[in-house]
Structures are given as C-alpha cells and as structure tokens.
Design a protein around this motif. Structure first.
Motif, PDB file in Angstrom:
ATOM      1  N   GLN A 190      17.914  20.789  -3.462  1.00 46.23           N
ATOM      2  CA  GLN A 190      18.745  19.349  -3.648  1.00 46.23           C
ATOM      3  C   GLN A 190      17.749  18.442  -4.645  1.00 46.23           C
ATOM      4  N   GLY A 191      16.568  18.857  -4.960  1.00 50.40           N
ATOM      5  CA  GLY A 191      15.892  17.701  -5.894  1.00 50.40           C
ATOM      6  C   GLY A 191      14.879  16.938  -5.067  1.00 50.40           C
ATOM      7  N   ALA A 192      14.594  17.289  -3.845  1.00 44.39           N
ATOM      8  CA  ALA A 192      13.962  16.400  -2.918  1.00 44.39           C
ATOM      9  C   ALA A 192      12.318  16.562  -2.912  1.00 44.39           C
ATOM     10  N   SER A 193      11.881  17.629  -3.872  1.00 45.56           N
ATOM     11  CA  SER A 193      10.552  17.835  -3.765  1.00 45.56           C
ATOM     12  C   SER A 193       9.796  16.519  -4.254  1.00 45.56           C
ATOM     13  N   GLY A 194      10.553  15.727  -5.336  1.00 51.67           N
ATOM     14  CA  GLY A 194       9.790  14.695  -5.905  1.00 51.67           C
ATOM     15  C   GLY A 194       9.537  13.346  -5.060  1.00 51.67           C
ATOM     16  N   PHE A 195      10.131  13.314  -3.704  1.00 54.70           N
ATOM     17  CA  PHE A 195      10.056  12.329  -2.898  1.00 54.70           C
ATOM     18  C   PHE A 195       8.746  12.421  -2.152  1.00 54.70           C
ATOM     19  N   PHE A 196       8.153  13.575  -1.801  1.00 52.29           N
ATOM     20  CA  PHE A 196       7.131  13.690  -0.889  1.00 52.29           C
ATOM     21  C   PHE A 196       5.790  14.151  -2.238  1.00 52.29           C
ATOM     22  N   GLY A 197       4.739  13.257  -2.007  1.00 53.13           N
ATOM     23  CA  GLY A 197       3.635  13.664  -2.773  1.00 53.13           C
ATOM     24  C   GLY A 197       2.848  12.178  -3.017  1.00 53.13           C
ATOM     25  N   GLU A 198       1.919  12.382  -3.940  1.00 50.13           N
ATOM     26  CA  GLU A 198       1.029  11.224  -4.077  1.00 50.13           C
ATOM     27  C   GLU A 198       1.124  10.669  -5.738  1.00 50.13           C
ATOM     28  N   PRO A 199       0.920   9.476  -5.937  1.00 49.63           N
ATOM     29  CA  PRO A 199       0.211   8.536  -5.079  1.00 49.63           C
ATOM     30  C   PRO A 199       1.436   7.868  -3.798  1.00 49.63           C
ATOM     31  N   ALA A 200       0.940   7.941  -2.676  1.00 47.23           N
ATOM     32  CA  ALA A 200       1.879   7.358  -1.625  1.00 47.23           C
ATOM     33  C   ALA A 200       1.912   6.037  -1.780  1.00 47.23           C
ATOM     34  N   PHE A 201       3.166   5.377  -1.552  1.00 38.41           N
ATOM     35  CA  PHE A 201       3.514   4.051  -1.796  1.00 38.41           C
ATOM     36  C   PHE A 201       2.824   3.417  -0.613  1.00 38.41           C
ATOM     37  N   ASP A 202       2.450   2.134  -0.702  1.00 38.49           N
ATOM     38  CA  ASP A 202       1.750   1.196   0.136  1.00 38.49           C
ATOM     39  C   ASP A 202       2.622   0.104   0.186  1.00 38.49           C
ATOM     40  N   THR A 203       3.516   0.095   1.611  1.00 37.48           N
ATOM     41  CA  THR A 203       4.223  -0.731   1.944  1.00 37.48           C
ATOM     42  C   THR A 203       3.538  -2.013   1.861  1.00 37.48           C
ATOM     43  N   ALA A 204       2.559  -2.446   1.784  1.00 39.50           N
ATOM     44  CA  ALA A 204       2.116  -3.876   1.908  1.00 39.50           C
ATOM     45  C   ALA A 204       2.595  -4.461   0.457  1.00 39.50           C
ATOM     46  N   ASP A 205       2.869  -3.801  -0.397  1.00 35.40           N
ATOM     47  CA  ASP A 205       3.608  -4.320  -1.748  1.00 35.40           C
ATOM     48  C   ASP A 205       4.827  -4.950  -1.748  1.00 35.40           C
ATOM     49  N   LEU A 206       5.621  -4.507  -0.802  1.00 36.07           N
ATOM     50  CA  LEU A 206       6.781  -5.204  -0.438  1.00 36.07           C
ATOM     51  C   LEU A 206       6.551  -6.616  -0.159  1.00 36.07           C
ATOM     52  N   LEU A 207       5.495  -7.099   0.283  1.00 40.54           N
ATOM     53  CA  LEU A 207       5.277  -8.397   0.889  1.00 40.54           C
ATOM     54  C   LEU A 207       4.772  -9.614  -0.033  1.00 40.54           C
ATOM     55  N   ARG A 208       4.784  -9.427  -1.546  1.00 38.35           N
ATOM     56  CA  ARG A 208       4.044 -10.010  -2.541  1.00 38.35           C
ATOM     57  C   ARG A 208       5.038 -11.210  -2.841  1.00 38.35           C
ATOM     58  N   THR A 209       4.364 -12.211  -3.430  1.00 39.36           N
ATOM     59  CA  THR A 209       5.118 -13.360  -3.915  1.00 39.36           C
ATOM     60  C   THR A 209       4.925 -13.416  -5.296  1.00 39.36           C
ATOM     61  N   ALA A 210       5.791 -14.006  -6.132  1.00 37.54           N
ATOM     62  CA  ALA A 210       5.615 -14.414  -7.590  1.00 37.54           C
ATOM     63  C   ALA A 210       4.604 -15.197  -7.761  1.00 37.54           C
ATOM     64  N   ALA A 211       4.360 -15.439  -9.169  1.00 34.55           N
ATOM     65  CA  ALA A 211       3.077 -16.729  -9.391  1.00 34.55           C
ATOM     66  C   ALA A 211       3.722 -18.005  -9.263  1.00 34.55           C
ATOM     67  N   ASP A 212       4.856 -18.232  -9.148  1.00 34.12           N
ATOM     68  CA  ASP A 212       5.540 -19.542  -8.835  1.00 34.12           C
ATOM     69  C   ASP A 212       5.737 -19.774  -7.402  1.00 34.12           C
ATOM     70  N   GLY A 213       5.624 -18.910  -6.554  1.00 39.02           N
ATOM     71  CA  GLY A 213       5.550 -19.059  -5.015  1.00 39.02           C
ATOM     72  C   GLY A 213       6.712 -18.302  -4.617  1.00 39.02           C
ATOM     73  N   ARG A 214       7.706 -17.881  -5.455  1.00 36.91           N
ATOM     74  CA  ARG A 214       9.103 -17.347  -4.823  1.00 36.91           C
ATOM     75  C   ARG A 214       8.558 -16.073  -4.305  1.00 36.91           C
ATOM     76  N   GLY A 215       9.444 -15.792  -3.476  1.00 34.04           N
ATOM     77  CA  GLY A 215       9.166 -14.248  -2.840  1.00 34.04           C
ATOM     78  C   GLY A 215       9.689 -13.345  -3.684  1.00 34.04           C
ATOM     79  N   LEU A 216       9.143 -12.015  -3.797  1.00 36.59           N
ATOM     80  CA  LEU A 216       9.511 -11.017  -4.771  1.00 36.59           C
ATOM     81  C   LEU A 216      10.515 -10.293  -3.993  1.00 36.59           C
ATOM     82  N   VAL A 217      11.887  -9.823  -4.796  1.00 33.82           N
ATOM     83  CA  VAL A 217      12.711  -9.144  -4.323  1.00 33.82           C
ATOM     84  C   VAL A 217      12.587  -7.648  -4.968  1.00 33.82           C
ATOM     85  N   SER A 218      12.304  -6.703  -3.764  1.00 36.92           N
ATOM     86  CA  SER A 218      12.095  -5.397  -3.948  1.00 36.92           C
ATOM     87  C   SER A 218      13.288  -4.418  -4.041  1.00 36.92           C
ATOM     88  N   VAL A 219      13.907  -3.843  -5.153  1.00 35.06           N
ATOM     89  CA  VAL A 219      15.365  -3.410  -5.403  1.00 35.06           C
ATOM     90  C   VAL A 219      14.946  -1.927  -5.207  1.00 35.06           C
TER      91      VAL A 219
END
Length: 533
Positions: A235-264
């Motif tokens: 089904q083409g799922a091979s690409g979902f598993f591998g490295e570099p593995a995503f670090d979920t801490a990257d979802l918690l960032r804010t922009a330079a102007d202080g607004r929260g980052l929207v991860s889509v």
C-alpha cells in the motif's frame, strides 16, 4: 456580573450592552463572561435571532481539559477548527491540525473579505480583518506535500503497529514477543524490512530456540504477521517507517513574534489509508505523553492537538487499545496538552473517552433514518440540561452554527448555548501548491527531515551475523577433516541459531547497538519507545 462585563480593553464597544437581551439569554451569556483570557467562538442565538452582545467563549486555561467538535458533513467543522486554531496561535499556544481533505493549509494565508464574511462579522459582533498564521506543513513519509514525518518501527511499538496491521489479540501478543526479543538483543527495528527479518528468523529452525524462555511464536501466526507486513508495504507504507525519526518536541515551537506555530499534517495523498494516518496520529500523542514532563494546571496549554476523523481510531480497537487511549487522554492534560476529537457524531467516541471531553462544539446532525434518530437522542443526553429543545435545534442548525458547552474557569460546565460562529481571519480553503512547496522548503526543519537515512539495523545485523556463522561453520568443517566423524556429529548438534547469536561478529554488533539503546527499551502505555536523549 453582567454578560457584557469587559474582559479586555475596548470589548464593550464590540459587544454592545446587555439591556436589550432577553433574560434567559442574559443568564446564558453571563456564564460565558470569563475574567481571564478566552477564545471567542461567536454570538448567542436565541429565538432565531443572533445576539452580538452575548459572546460565547472558551477559557484558555480549560483547553487542556479536551474537547469534541462534531457534526454532519458540510456543517462547518473544518472552519471551526480553523477559528479555534487561529486564536490559539495568537495567544502563543502551539497547535497541531490533521488536514485530511487538503483545505486547512489556508490558515497560513490572510483570508479574503467579501460581503458574506462581513455580514457574518456584523451578525456576531466581530471586528474582522484578514490575517495569516505561522505554519509548518508535514506529510506522512514524504507522500504528498510537506516535511516527511517518519517513525521507526521500534519507536512505534507493537500495540499501535498491531492496530494498523489489523491483527487480532493473539497476533498482537505474538508481535509483542517479537518486539521484546528485538529490544533485549539490541536489534533496532528501523523499518518494516527489519521487522520482517526478525519475525522470519524467530520462526526458523535456527532462531526458534531463542523464544523458548519467553513463549513460542507459531509458524501460522508469524505467517499472518509477515503477510500483513507485506500487504502494508504494497500500500506504499514503507516510507512512513524509517529515519530520521520525527521529534514530537518540534510541535511545541513558537514563531519569532511569539505566536504559536500551527503544525499542519497534509493527508490528502493518504486519505484512502485511514487506518494508517489515524494510528499515526495516536503515535504522535503517545510520544508526547512519553516525553513531556508533568506541568500541572497551566494558565494556557503548551499544545492543542486536533484529532480529525476520530472514529477511525476507535473502529475495531481492542480492549487494551481503548484502555490505553483512555489513560493517555486522562493523563496528558497534566502535561499541558489539550486534545480535540473531531468526528461526525459523539457516538463515534467511546463513553470513557467522551466523559473526559469538557468542551463541546456540536454542529448540525441529520435524522433521516431510525438509526440517525437514535443517535440524535443519544447526543442530546450528553449535554447539560438547557431551555432549548435540543433535538429540534440540532437538526435545524445552519452551516457555521453549533450547540456549545464549555468548562468555566472553575471547571464547572457552562450552560448550553446555541451559537453562530465567527468567521476565520485566514483563507478558508487551500493555498496554491507553489506557495505550499515554498513554505515546506523554506522551513528550518526541512534539512533535518527531508532525506531518508537507511543505516545498519536488524536486517543488516542478522544478515551479517548469519554470514559470519556460515563462514565459521565452513572453517570448522575444514579443521575437522582429520577427525571427520566426531567433528561432523558436533556440528549437527550445534544449531545455526547458536552460531548466529554466539559468533564474535554478531556479539560485537549486538553489543554496539545495545550500548546505544540501553540493555532493554522502556516502553510507554502504547508500547511506544524513544531512544535515550
């Protein structure tokens, strides 16, 4: 306190006075007149009239008490997500959105004013102005637009992988044994070929002895697991598993102007694989739960996570899986994460989970069949008592209207409020493909995650170990030529598994990986894991 007591500078000018409001409307509006920071949802509807002076709001401090956005297709759920996400970002709160249909990317661009938007703004007492919000765009495994989002099989864990492979309880337990073996031997499962190699090894004549002390793995069960992995790869799922593995801490960032980052997370390219993306969303939540420290009750959440198409997560879920979801939802609140489940009907969410969703935005429901009518009655029973005839109201709501109840700043449920929702400030539709690609390639994360890495892992290590064992056997055979009978007898008694696991080359490889991972990986509620940082 009146419904119109100002909560910020200039608010009274926007919402008018309470004098013109009917008494029941004043009582409802008073319950939504919070003193702390809050998100504006819209204005109260009463007797078919929109009352811009009665603002319906959600306290920012209660957004980690979770929520539900529900309603039939075409009733405005996506715009509600967009409206809430915009205001969270403006308050400095990070947001995660799953874009299943491909129409959420517009949150990054200013909206387009027009008569319809201005009319809605006048109706609800909103001062509308166009605005875009800081966004990062991701794609599962690099399929479709977005920064590739991957996880290793080791990190994903056996419980979530069993869900996505649609294994039964016995097969799930057997897969757990495979992971336990790989963890304890330092065999890192990076991608699906690693998992297939370990399963095949453990049911072979050479490897079967390795599982004697922890339980057996039948050939039939292993065959089902291997076939499921193969079908998954096709089904083409091979690409979902591998490295570099995503670090979920990257979802918690804010922009330079202080607004929260929207991860889509852009999912249109994989929307025909709902089991995959719903389970992957659960992995993101489980990984956040595993990594984030306790934070207690905050004045605002660190992250609000919108879980779209939530019914896909619960369909066919095992009891153990549902228990893990329930526990994660209950406990992740104290780590500063709020979760909004998004689905068509509240009945799509198990009762134990639904009971923890304190904030509700219920768009219109349809009652065309007896089953629909039963679901409608069940939905009404989940709301606090109210002066509304909710069965009639829920079937008569227009697009962009909803029945709302939230938790007050003290944690008590606010009364039900029929609400006409505000218009989002950002673009209500997708951005152009060129703009999306430019945003992805311009991200500071693109260089970190764009290119897949295929380093030595379980597949290569088992192959190397087996080759070393075969070479050792050949040397032993040559050395045994003066005493062929005795030496051949000893060789027959020695299993190839012992040669593989006991060879110097294999021990060296396992030792090096074991040093990196720790002797045995500690797994969370969902069996997920993360390398020690």
């Amino acid at each position: 306190m009146t419904a119109q007591e100002p909560v910020r500078q200039g608010a009274a000018e926007e919402i008018g006075t309470a004098a013109a409001l009917p008494r029941p409307a004043v009582e409802i509006a008073s319950a939504y007149s919070f003193t702390g920071p809050a998100l504006d949802l819209g204005a109260l509807l009463w007797d078919g009239q929109c009352l811009p002076g009665a603002r319906i709001r959600i306290p920012l401090s209660m957004l980690n008490r979770h929520g539900l956005v529900a309603g039939a297709t075409g009733t405005g759920k996506t715009k509600t997500l967009q409206l809430i996400a915009e205001q969270l970002s403006a308050h400095g709160v990070s947001v995660f959105l799953a874009d299943v249909k491909g129409d959420v990317s517009g949150i990054s661009a200013p909206g387009q004013g027009g008569e319809r938007v201005q009319q809605r703004a006048r109706q609800v007492g909103q001062r509308w102005s166009a605005a875009g919000f800081p966004c990062e765009f991701y794609g599962l495994g690099g399929i479709g637009p977005g920064i590739p989002l991957r996880a290793t099989v080791t990190d994903f864990g056996p419980l979530l992988l069993s869900k996505v492979l649609q294994l039964n309880r016995t097969q799930e337990q057997s897969l757990g044994l495979v992971f336990h073996y790989a963890d304890s031997k330092g065999l890192e499962l990076i991608d699906l070929k690693d998992l297939r190699a370990v399963v095949a090894f453990l049911v072979s004549d050479e490897g079967r002895a390795e599982l004697k002390t922890i339980g057996g793995l039948s050939t039939a069960t292993a065959g089902v697991i291997l076939r499921s992995i193969t079908a998954f790869e096709q089904q083409g799922a091979s690409g979902f598993f591998g490295e570099p593995a995503f670090d979920t801490a990257d979802l918690l960032r804010t922009a330079a102007d202080g607004r929260g980052l929207v991860s889509v997370l852009e999912l249109p390219a994989v929307q025909d694989r709902p089991q995959l993306f719903s389970t992957f969303l659960m992995w993101l939540l489980a990984d956040l739960f595993h990594d984030l420290p306790e934070a207690g009750d905050l004045d605002r959440p660190k992250l609000v996570f919108f879980f779209d198409e939530a019914h896909l997560l619960f369909n066919g879920a095992s009891k153990a899986f549902l228990e893990s979801i329930t526990q994660t939802v209950r406990l992740i609140r104290s780590k500063g994460v709020g979760i909004f489940f998004v689905t068509q009907s509240p009945k799509d969410v198990p009762g134990d989970v639904l009971a923890q969703l304190g904030n509700r935005v219920q768009h219109a429901l349809r009652a065309f069949t007896p089953e629909d009518a039963t679901a409608l009655k069940a939905t009404v029973k989940t709301f606090p008592n109210s002066p509304y005839d909710l069965e009639e109201v829920l079937t008569g709501l227009g697009t962009g209207e909803a029945v709302v109840t939230v938790l007050s700043e003290g944690g008590a449920p606010a009364p039900v409020a029929v609400t006409r929702l505000r218009a989002p400030q950002s673009l209500m539709g997708p951005v152009e493909a060129a703009a999306l690609d430019a945003a992805v390639e311009g991200s500071p994360l693109y260089g970190r995650y764009a290119e897949a890495v295929d380093r030595a892992s379980a597949y290569e290590k088992l192959s190397a170990g087996q080759q070393a064992a075969e070479a050792a056997a050949e040397r032993a055979a040559r050395e045994a030529e003066p005493e062929p009978t005795r030496r051949k007898g000893q060789q027959r008694e020695e299993s190839l598994a012992g040669q593989v696991m006991g060879s110097g080359v294999f021990r060296s490889l396992a030792r090096s990986v074991g040093t990196q991972l720790g002797r045995e990986i500690t797994r969370s509620l969902f069996g997920t894991a993360r390398r020690r940082r």
